[in-house]
Design a protein around this motif. Structure first.
Motif, mmCIF file in Angstrom:
data_model
loop_
_atom_site.group_PDB
_atom_site.id
_atom_site.type_symbol
_atom_site.label_atom_id
_atom_site.label_comp_id
_atom_site.label_asym_id
_atom_site.label_seq_id
_atom_site.Cartn_x
_atom_site.Cartn_y
_atom_site.Cartn_z
ATOM 1 N N LEU A 1 28.476 62.048 25.535
ATOM 2 C CA LEU A 1 28.211 61.955 26.968
ATOM 3 C C LEU A 1 28.636 63.237 27.684
ATOM 4 O O LEU A 1 27.920 63.736 28.556
ATOM 5 C CB LEU A 1 28.951 60.750 27.550
ATOM 6 N N VAL A 10 26.196 65.803 29.850
ATOM 7 C CA VAL A 10 26.510 66.203 31.225
ATOM 8 C C VAL A 10 26.585 67.720 31.345
ATOM 9 O O VAL A 10 26.029 68.306 32.280
ATOM 10 C CB VAL A 10 27.827 65.537 31.690
ATOM 11 N N VAL A 35 24.137 69.983 33.683
ATOM 12 C CA VAL A 35 24.699 70.705 34.822
ATOM 13 C C VAL A 35 24.596 72.218 34.625
ATOM 14 O O VAL A 35 24.170 72.936 35.522
ATOM 15 C CB VAL A 35 26.172 70.280 35.049
#
Length: 135
Positions: free
Chosen positions: A105, A109, A113
């Motif tokens: 996870l 992310v 980003v």
């Protein structure tokens, strides 16, 4: 692609240098694998578990693979995160698969980003600050 075309136009054979780089990287990987197997004393398929491979990918994604300092900073951050914070959580000791899930996870992310990694934008910001201070 344009750099390869420019190198070819300048008389430098890009295929030869690409192949040389690939061979050199494969030789270093083979040497590292041989030293790792010598250190462990055995060769088995379970030596490189999924969490170790995922950890290396996260380190490269965190730091950004385009520089030397990026993966070093990424390794420091990820190992600090893993060794200090995640090992303190008792849920991960009873369910180790959650640690792999949380790393996956985290990887998703970071890639959403900052696809180039977290370190290159920081280095760029630092260099612009230094240039601004010097002027």
């Amino acid at each position: 692609q344009q750099a390869e075309m420019g190198a070819g136009a300048g008389g430098v054979p890009p295929t030869r240098y690409n192949m040389g780089g690939f061979i050199l990287a494969a030789a270093w990987a083979g040497l590292a694998g041989g030293l790792y197997a010598q250190n462990r004393g055995t060769v088995a398929l379970d030596l490189l578990a999924v969490d170790l491979i995922l950890l290396v990918i996260i380190i490269a994604a965190f730091g950004g693979a385009g520089s030397i300092i990026g993966p070093a900073v990424g390794a420091y951050i990820v190992i600090l995160l893993q060794g200090y914070y995640l090992d303190k959580i008792s849920l991960y000791s009873s369910h180790p698969e959650l640690k792999i899930g949380s790393f996956a996870l985290l990887l998703i992310v970071v890639l959403l980003v900052q696809p180039r990694g977290l370190v290159p934008p920081l280095l760029k910001r630092l260099s612009t600050m230094k240039l601004r201070d010097a002027a």
